[in-house]
Design a protein around this motif. Structure first.
Motif, PDB file in Angstrom:
ATOM      1  N   THR A  40       0.797  -0.947  -0.070  1.00  0.00           N
ATOM      2  CA  THR A  40      -0.149   0.143   0.034  1.00  0.00           C
ATOM      3  C   THR A  40       0.741   1.206   0.182  1.00  0.00           C
ATOM      4  O   THR A  40       0.453   2.400  -0.899  1.00  0.00           O
ATOM      5  CB  THR A  40      -0.849  -0.086   1.636  1.00  0.00           C
ATOM      6  OG1 THR A  40      -1.680  -0.637   1.035  1.00  0.00           O
ATOM      7  CG2 THR A  40      -2.315   1.204   1.063  1.00  0.00           C
ATOM      8  N   LEU A  41       1.811   1.235   0.507  1.00  0.00           N
ATOM      9  CA  LEU A  41       2.517   2.328   0.572  1.00  0.00           C
ATOM     10  C   LEU A  41       3.462   2.628  -0.521  1.00  0.00           C
ATOM     11  O   LEU A  41       3.822   3.988  -0.949  1.00  0.00           O
ATOM     12  CB  LEU A  41       3.776   2.085   1.865  1.00  0.00           C
ATOM     13  CG  LEU A  41       3.261   2.123   3.399  1.00  0.00           C
ATOM     14  CD1 LEU A  41       4.791   1.565   4.385  1.00  0.00           C
ATOM     15  CD2 LEU A  41       2.840   3.328   3.806  1.00  0.00           C
ATOM     16  N   TYR A  42       3.888   1.662  -1.520  1.00  0.00           N
ATOM     17  CA  TYR A  42       4.751   1.818  -1.917  1.00  0.00           C
ATOM     18  C   TYR A  42       3.715   1.730  -3.477  1.00  0.00           C
ATOM     19  O   TYR A  42       4.256   2.375  -5.110  1.00  0.00           O
ATOM     20  CB  TYR A  42       5.236   0.106  -3.021  1.00  0.00           C
ATOM     21  CG  TYR A  42       6.575   0.923  -1.676  1.00  0.00           C
ATOM     22  CD1 TYR A  42       6.852   1.531  -0.796  1.00  0.00           C
ATOM     23  CD2 TYR A  42       7.053  -0.741  -1.547  1.00  0.00           C
ATOM     24  CE1 TYR A  42       8.372   1.640  -0.035  1.00  0.00           C
ATOM     25  CE2 TYR A  42       8.239  -0.632   0.089  1.00  0.00           C
ATOM     26  CZ  TYR A  42       8.614   0.162   0.440  1.00  0.00           C
ATOM     27  OH  TYR A  42       9.745  -0.069   1.569  1.00  0.00           O
ATOM     28  N   THR A  43       2.927   1.663  -3.300  1.00  0.00           N
ATOM     29  CA  THR A  43       1.439   1.924  -4.344  1.00  0.00           C
ATOM     30  C   THR A  43       0.635   3.130  -4.242  1.00  0.00           C
ATOM     31  O   THR A  43      -0.185   3.186  -5.878  1.00  0.00           O
ATOM     32  CB  THR A  43       1.114   0.604  -5.013  1.00  0.00           C
ATOM     33  OG1 THR A  43      -0.083   0.354  -4.544  1.00  0.00           O
ATOM     34  CG2 THR A  43       2.380  -0.386  -5.537  1.00  0.00           C
ATOM     35  N   GLY A  44       0.117   3.161  -3.417  1.00  0.00           N
ATOM     36  CA  GLY A  44      -0.832   4.136  -2.976  1.00  0.00           C
ATOM     37  C   GLY A  44      -1.997   3.438  -3.221  1.00  0.00           C
ATOM     38  O   GLY A  44      -3.417   4.307  -3.384  1.00  0.00           O
ATOM     39  N   VAL A  45      -2.388   1.885  -3.623  1.00  0.00           N
ATOM     40  CA  VAL A  45      -3.161   1.603  -3.419  1.00  0.00           C
ATOM     41  C   VAL A  45      -3.365   0.227  -2.579  1.00  0.00           C
ATOM     42  O   VAL A  45      -2.545   0.434  -1.766  1.00  0.00           O
ATOM     43  CB  VAL A  45      -3.206   0.145  -5.067  1.00  0.00           C
ATOM     44  CG1 VAL A  45      -4.620  -0.627  -4.348  1.00  0.00           C
ATOM     45  CG2 VAL A  45      -2.990   0.971  -5.747  1.00  0.00           C
ATOM     46  N   ASN A  46      -4.878   0.535  -1.844  1.00  0.00           N
ATOM     47  CA  ASN A  46      -5.812  -0.207  -1.319  1.00  0.00           C
ATOM     48  C   ASN A  46      -4.867  -1.715  -0.581  1.00  0.00           C
ATOM     49  O   ASN A  46      -5.937  -2.352  -1.355  1.00  0.00           O
ATOM     50  CB  ASN A  46      -6.444   0.284  -0.434  1.00  0.00           C
ATOM     51  CG  ASN A  46      -7.261  -0.553   1.132  1.00  0.00           C
ATOM     52  OD1 ASN A  46      -6.793  -1.555   1.089  1.00  0.00           O
ATOM     53  ND2 ASN A  46      -7.918   0.061   1.824  1.00  0.00           N
ATOM     54  N   ALA A  47      -4.191  -2.419  -0.315  1.00  0.00           N
ATOM     55  CA  ALA A  47      -3.267  -3.602  -1.333  1.00  0.00           C
ATOM     56  C   ALA A  47      -4.487  -4.811  -0.239  1.00  0.00           C
ATOM     57  O   ALA A  47      -4.582  -6.127   0.067  1.00  0.00           O
ATOM     58  CB  ALA A  47      -1.641  -3.855  -0.546  1.00  0.00           C
ATOM     59  N   SER A  48      -4.110  -4.553   1.000  1.00  0.00           N
ATOM     60  CA  SER A  48      -5.299  -5.353   1.734  1.00  0.00           C
ATOM     61  C   SER A  48      -7.133  -5.156   0.935  1.00  0.00           C
ATOM     62  O   SER A  48      -7.381  -6.413   1.486  1.00  0.00           O
ATOM     63  CB  SER A  48      -5.711  -4.727   3.365  1.00  0.00           C
ATOM     64  OG  SER A  48      -4.126  -4.572   3.773  1.00  0.00           O
ATOM     65  N   GLN A  49      -7.284  -4.687   0.890  1.00  0.00           N
ATOM     66  CA  GLN A  49      -9.223  -4.445  -0.175  1.00  0.00           C
ATOM     67  C   GLN A  49      -8.636  -5.360  -1.184  1.00  0.00           C
ATOM     68  O   GLN A  49      -9.591  -6.320  -1.561  1.00  0.00           O
ATOM     69  CB  GLN A  49      -8.984  -3.573  -0.070  1.00  0.00           C
ATOM     70  CG  GLN A  49      -9.859  -2.232   1.096  1.00  0.00           C
ATOM     71  CD  GLN A  49     -10.642  -0.765   0.872  1.00  0.00           C
ATOM     72  OE1 GLN A  49     -10.781  -0.255  -0.207  1.00  0.00           O
ATOM     73  NE2 GLN A  49     -11.844  -0.468   1.983  1.00  0.00           N
TER      74      GLN A  49
END
Length: 262
Positions: A40-49
Protein backbone atom coordinates in the motif's frame (compact mmCIF):
# COMPACT_ATOMS: atom_id res chain seq x y z
CA UNK A 1 4.92 -1.16 27.89
CA UNK A 2 5.89 1.47 25.32
CA UNK A 3 9.70 1.78 25.03
CA UNK A 4 9.46 4.83 22.73
CA UNK A 5 10.29 7.52 25.26
CA UNK A 6 12.73 10.44 25.65
CA UNK A 7 15.09 8.39 27.82
CA UNK A 8 15.52 5.69 25.16
CA UNK A 9 15.13 7.44 21.81
CA UNK A 10 14.96 11.22 22.30
CA UNK A 11 15.20 12.17 18.63
CA UNK A 12 12.52 9.74 17.47
CA UNK A 13 10.28 10.74 20.37
CA UNK A 14 10.66 14.42 19.50
CA UNK A 15 9.97 13.83 15.81
CA UNK A 16 6.84 11.89 16.66
CA UNK A 17 5.38 14.87 18.48
CA UNK A 18 4.89 16.56 15.11
CA UNK A 19 3.75 13.44 13.29
CA UNK A 20 0.42 12.84 11.56
CA UNK A 21 -1.19 9.52 12.46
CA UNK A 22 -2.13 7.16 9.63
CA UNK A 23 -4.63 4.33 9.62
CA UNK A 24 -2.84 1.04 8.91
CA UNK A 25 -5.97 -1.13 9.16
CA UNK A 26 -7.20 0.06 5.75
CA UNK A 27 -10.83 -0.81 6.38
CA UNK A 28 -10.11 -4.54 6.58
CA UNK A 29 -10.72 -6.61 9.74
CA UNK A 30 -7.75 -8.10 11.55
CA UNK A 31 -4.26 -6.95 12.43
CA UNK A 32 -2.28 -5.03 9.79
CA UNK A 33 0.53 -7.04 8.22
CA UNK A 34 3.78 -6.26 6.42
CA UNK A 35 3.14 -7.47 2.86
CA UNK A 36 -0.12 -5.59 2.34
CA UNK A 37 1.00 -2.58 4.36
CA UNK A 38 4.20 -2.13 2.41
CA UNK A 39 2.49 -2.74 -0.92
CA UNK A 40 0.00 0.00 0.00
CA UNK A 41 2.79 2.43 0.89
CA UNK A 42 4.62 1.78 -2.39
CA UNK A 43 1.64 1.79 -4.77
CA UNK A 44 -0.95 4.07 -3.15
CA UNK A 45 -3.46 1.25 -3.68
CA UNK A 46 -5.25 -0.31 -0.71
CA UNK A 47 -3.57 -3.70 -1.00
CA UNK A 48 -5.49 -5.17 1.94
CA UNK A 49 -8.78 -4.47 0.15
CA UNK A 50 -7.36 -5.93 -3.08
CA UNK A 51 -6.47 -9.11 -1.17
CA UNK A 52 -9.61 -9.08 0.97
CA UNK A 53 -7.38 -9.55 4.01
CA UNK A 54 -4.09 -8.50 5.54
CA UNK A 55 -1.16 -10.51 4.17
CA UNK A 56 1.88 -11.16 6.34
CA UNK A 57 5.47 -11.87 5.32
CA UNK A 58 6.28 -12.19 1.66
CA UNK A 59 3.92 -11.13 -1.15
CA UNK A 60 2.10 -13.74 -3.21
CA UNK A 61 1.13 -13.52 -6.90
CA UNK A 62 -1.61 -10.92 -6.41
CA UNK A 63 0.59 -8.44 -4.56
CA UNK A 64 3.52 -9.11 -6.90
CA UNK A 65 1.34 -8.22 -9.89
CA UNK A 66 0.18 -5.06 -8.14
CA UNK A 67 3.75 -4.00 -7.47
CA UNK A 68 5.00 -4.89 -10.93
CA UNK A 69 2.24 -2.94 -12.67
CA UNK A 70 3.29 0.31 -11.03
CA UNK A 71 5.07 1.48 -7.90
CA UNK A 72 6.90 4.43 -6.39
CA UNK A 73 10.26 3.59 -7.99
CA UNK A 74 8.74 3.13 -11.44
CA UNK A 75 6.86 6.43 -11.18
CA UNK A 76 10.01 8.32 -10.19
CA UNK A 77 12.14 6.71 -12.90
CA UNK A 78 9.57 7.70 -15.55
CA UNK A 79 10.42 11.27 -14.59
CA UNK A 80 14.10 10.57 -15.18
CA UNK A 81 14.97 10.87 -11.49
CA UNK A 82 17.86 9.09 -9.78
CA UNK A 83 16.37 6.53 -7.38
CA UNK A 84 18.20 4.35 -4.87
CA UNK A 85 17.26 1.57 -2.47
CA UNK A 86 20.08 2.05 0.02
CA UNK A 87 19.84 -1.33 1.81
CA UNK A 88 22.68 -3.58 0.66
CA UNK A 89 21.91 -7.14 -0.42
CA UNK A 90 24.42 -9.84 0.45
CA UNK A 91 24.55 -10.75 -3.23
CA UNK A 92 26.32 -9.58 -6.39
CA UNK A 93 23.69 -9.33 -9.14
CA UNK A 94 19.93 -8.77 -9.59
CA UNK A 95 19.65 -12.29 -11.02
CA UNK A 96 20.54 -13.70 -7.61
CA UNK A 97 17.61 -11.85 -6.08
CA UNK A 98 15.26 -12.91 -8.88
CA UNK A 99 16.17 -16.53 -8.19
CA UNK A 100 15.25 -16.35 -4.53
CA UNK A 101 12.04 -18.16 -3.67
CA UNK A 102 11.01 -15.62 -1.06
CA UNK A 103 11.32 -11.91 -1.81
CA UNK A 104 10.10 -8.98 0.25
CA UNK A 105 7.72 -6.34 -1.07
CA UNK A 106 10.57 -3.84 -1.28
CA UNK A 107 12.73 -6.32 -3.19
CA UNK A 108 9.92 -6.92 -5.69
CA UNK A 109 9.59 -3.17 -6.18
CA UNK A 110 13.33 -2.60 -6.53
CA UNK A 111 13.64 -5.40 -9.09
CA UNK A 112 11.25 -3.50 -11.37
CA UNK A 113 13.96 -0.82 -11.58
CA UNK A 114 17.17 -2.86 -11.11
CA UNK A 115 19.50 0.14 -11.16
CA UNK A 116 18.10 1.10 -7.75
CA UNK A 117 19.65 -1.99 -6.13
CA UNK A 118 22.82 -2.01 -4.03
CA UNK A 119 25.05 -5.06 -3.44
CA UNK A 120 28.16 -6.23 -1.55
CA UNK A 121 30.51 -4.13 -3.65
CA UNK A 122 28.44 -1.04 -2.90
CA UNK A 123 28.51 -1.80 0.81
CA UNK A 124 32.29 -2.10 0.88
CA UNK A 125 32.57 1.14 -1.10
CA UNK A 126 30.36 2.98 1.40
CA UNK A 127 27.55 3.32 -1.16
CA UNK A 128 25.02 1.19 0.72
CA UNK A 129 23.89 0.48 4.28
CA UNK A 130 22.84 -2.79 5.89
CA UNK A 131 19.36 -3.01 7.38
CA UNK A 132 20.79 -3.28 10.92
CA UNK A 133 23.03 -0.21 10.38
CA UNK A 134 26.17 -1.79 11.92
CA UNK A 135 26.63 -4.72 9.46
CA UNK A 136 26.64 -7.19 12.37
CA UNK A 137 23.66 -9.00 10.80
CA UNK A 138 25.88 -10.02 7.88
CA UNK A 139 28.56 -11.74 9.97
CA UNK A 140 26.65 -15.07 10.23
CA UNK A 141 26.31 -14.97 6.44
CA UNK A 142 30.07 -14.80 5.95
CA UNK A 143 30.75 -11.07 5.96
CA UNK A 144 34.32 -10.40 7.10
CA UNK A 145 34.54 -6.65 6.58
CA UNK A 146 34.56 -3.93 9.25
CA UNK A 147 31.59 -3.17 11.47
CA UNK A 148 30.44 0.43 11.78
CA UNK A 149 28.45 2.53 14.23
CA UNK A 150 24.89 3.78 13.63
CA UNK A 151 26.33 7.29 13.30
CA UNK A 152 28.72 6.10 10.57
CA UNK A 153 25.79 4.43 8.82
CA UNK A 154 23.99 7.77 8.91
CA UNK A 155 26.99 9.48 7.31
CA UNK A 156 26.93 6.91 4.52
CA UNK A 157 23.19 7.43 4.06
CA UNK A 158 23.74 11.19 3.80
CA UNK A 159 26.34 10.60 1.07
CA UNK A 160 23.93 8.33 -0.80
CA UNK A 161 21.15 10.91 -0.49
CA UNK A 162 23.44 13.57 -1.96
CA UNK A 163 23.90 11.46 -5.11
CA UNK A 164 20.21 10.70 -5.73
CA UNK A 165 16.86 12.41 -6.14
CA UNK A 166 15.09 9.82 -3.98
CA UNK A 167 16.63 7.39 -1.50
CA UNK A 168 14.73 4.69 0.39
CA UNK A 169 16.14 3.03 3.50
CA UNK A 170 14.18 0.20 5.11
CA UNK A 171 14.62 -0.59 8.80
CA UNK A 172 12.75 -3.52 10.33
CA UNK A 173 14.63 -4.46 13.50
CA UNK A 174 11.97 -2.58 15.45
CA UNK A 175 9.42 -5.08 14.16
CA UNK A 176 11.59 -8.04 15.18
CA UNK A 177 12.20 -6.52 18.61
CA UNK A 178 8.48 -5.89 19.07
CA UNK A 179 7.67 -9.51 18.33
CA UNK A 180 10.21 -10.59 20.94
CA UNK A 181 8.38 -8.70 23.73
CA UNK A 182 11.83 -8.20 25.26
CA UNK A 183 12.14 -4.67 26.60
CA UNK A 184 15.94 -4.72 26.80
CA UNK A 185 16.15 -5.81 23.18
CA UNK A 186 13.59 -3.22 22.10
CA UNK A 187 15.44 -0.43 23.88
CA UNK A 188 18.77 -1.49 22.35
CA UNK A 189 17.25 -1.43 18.86
CA UNK A 190 15.62 1.96 19.46
CA UNK A 191 18.86 3.46 20.80
CA UNK A 192 20.75 2.30 17.71
CA UNK A 193 18.07 3.66 15.40
CA UNK A 194 17.95 6.92 17.33
CA UNK A 195 21.69 7.42 17.07
CA UNK A 196 21.38 7.10 13.29
CA UNK A 197 18.32 9.37 13.15
CA UNK A 198 20.04 12.04 15.24
CA UNK A 199 22.95 12.24 12.82
CA UNK A 200 20.60 12.20 9.80
CA UNK A 201 18.56 15.08 11.17
CA UNK A 202 21.63 17.09 12.13
CA UNK A 203 23.55 16.39 8.92
CA UNK A 204 20.90 16.66 6.22
CA UNK A 205 20.94 19.62 3.85
CA UNK A 206 18.21 22.20 4.33
CA UNK A 207 16.77 21.31 0.91
CA UNK A 208 16.45 17.60 1.75
CA UNK A 209 13.01 16.23 2.59
CA UNK A 210 13.08 13.52 5.27
CA UNK A 211 10.02 11.26 5.56
CA UNK A 212 9.61 8.47 8.12
CA UNK A 213 6.66 6.10 8.43
CA UNK A 214 5.75 2.45 9.02
CA UNK A 215 3.49 -0.24 7.59
CA UNK A 216 1.97 -1.18 10.97
CA UNK A 217 2.33 -0.79 14.72
CA UNK A 218 4.29 -3.20 16.89
CA UNK A 219 7.17 -2.06 19.10
CA UNK A 220 5.04 0.57 20.84
CA UNK A 221 3.20 -2.19 22.72
CA UNK A 222 5.44 -4.89 24.16
CA UNK A 223 2.43 -6.38 25.92
CA UNK A 224 1.53 -8.23 22.73
CA UNK A 225 3.62 -10.47 20.48
CA UNK A 226 1.72 -9.52 17.35
CA UNK A 227 1.14 -6.30 15.47
CA UNK A 228 -1.27 -3.70 16.80
CA UNK A 229 -4.31 -1.80 15.56
CA UNK A 230 -2.63 1.50 16.43
CA UNK A 231 -2.21 4.20 13.78
CA UNK A 232 1.34 4.73 12.56
CA UNK A 233 3.24 8.03 12.51
CA UNK A 234 4.00 9.95 9.34
CA UNK A 235 6.97 12.20 10.07
CA UNK A 236 8.12 14.77 7.54
CA UNK A 237 10.67 17.56 7.81
CA UNK A 238 12.23 19.82 5.22
CA UNK A 239 10.86 21.19 1.94
CA UNK A 240 7.21 20.26 1.27
CA UNK A 241 6.92 18.62 4.71
CA UNK A 242 3.59 20.28 5.38
CA UNK A 243 2.29 19.10 2.00
CA UNK A 244 3.25 15.54 2.98
CA UNK A 245 1.41 15.74 6.30
CA UNK A 246 -1.62 17.85 5.38
CA UNK A 247 -4.78 15.77 5.17
CA UNK A 248 -2.96 12.43 5.28
CA UNK A 249 -5.06 9.83 7.09
CA UNK A 250 -4.07 6.42 5.67
CA UNK A 251 -1.14 4.43 4.29
CA UNK A 252 -2.69 5.00 0.85
CA UNK A 253 -1.84 8.71 1.13
CA UNK A 254 1.94 8.36 1.35
CA UNK A 255 2.90 7.57 -2.25
CA UNK A 256 0.78 10.28 -3.95
CA UNK A 257 2.10 12.91 -1.55
CA UNK A 258 5.69 11.86 -2.18
CA UNK A 259 5.16 12.07 -5.92
CA UNK A 260 3.78 15.60 -5.60
CA UNK A 261 6.62 16.69 -3.34
CA UNK A 262 9.59 15.32 -5.27
Amino acid sequence: MNPICPEVCPTLFRLMQGAVLLDACLGVPGLPQSATGQATLYTGVNASQVMGRHKEGFPGPTLCRLLQEDNLFMALRRRGLRVCFADAYFADMPDELEARRFKSVTTIMALTVPETLRFQRDLLAGRAVVHDLTRAALVPKGYMGPLITPEEAAEQLLSIVAENDFTLFEYFLTDIAGHSQNRARAEAVLRSLDACLTRLVEGRDADTLLVITSDHGNIEDLGTRGHTLNPVPLIAMGPHAEEIRAGATSLTDVMPRLLRAI
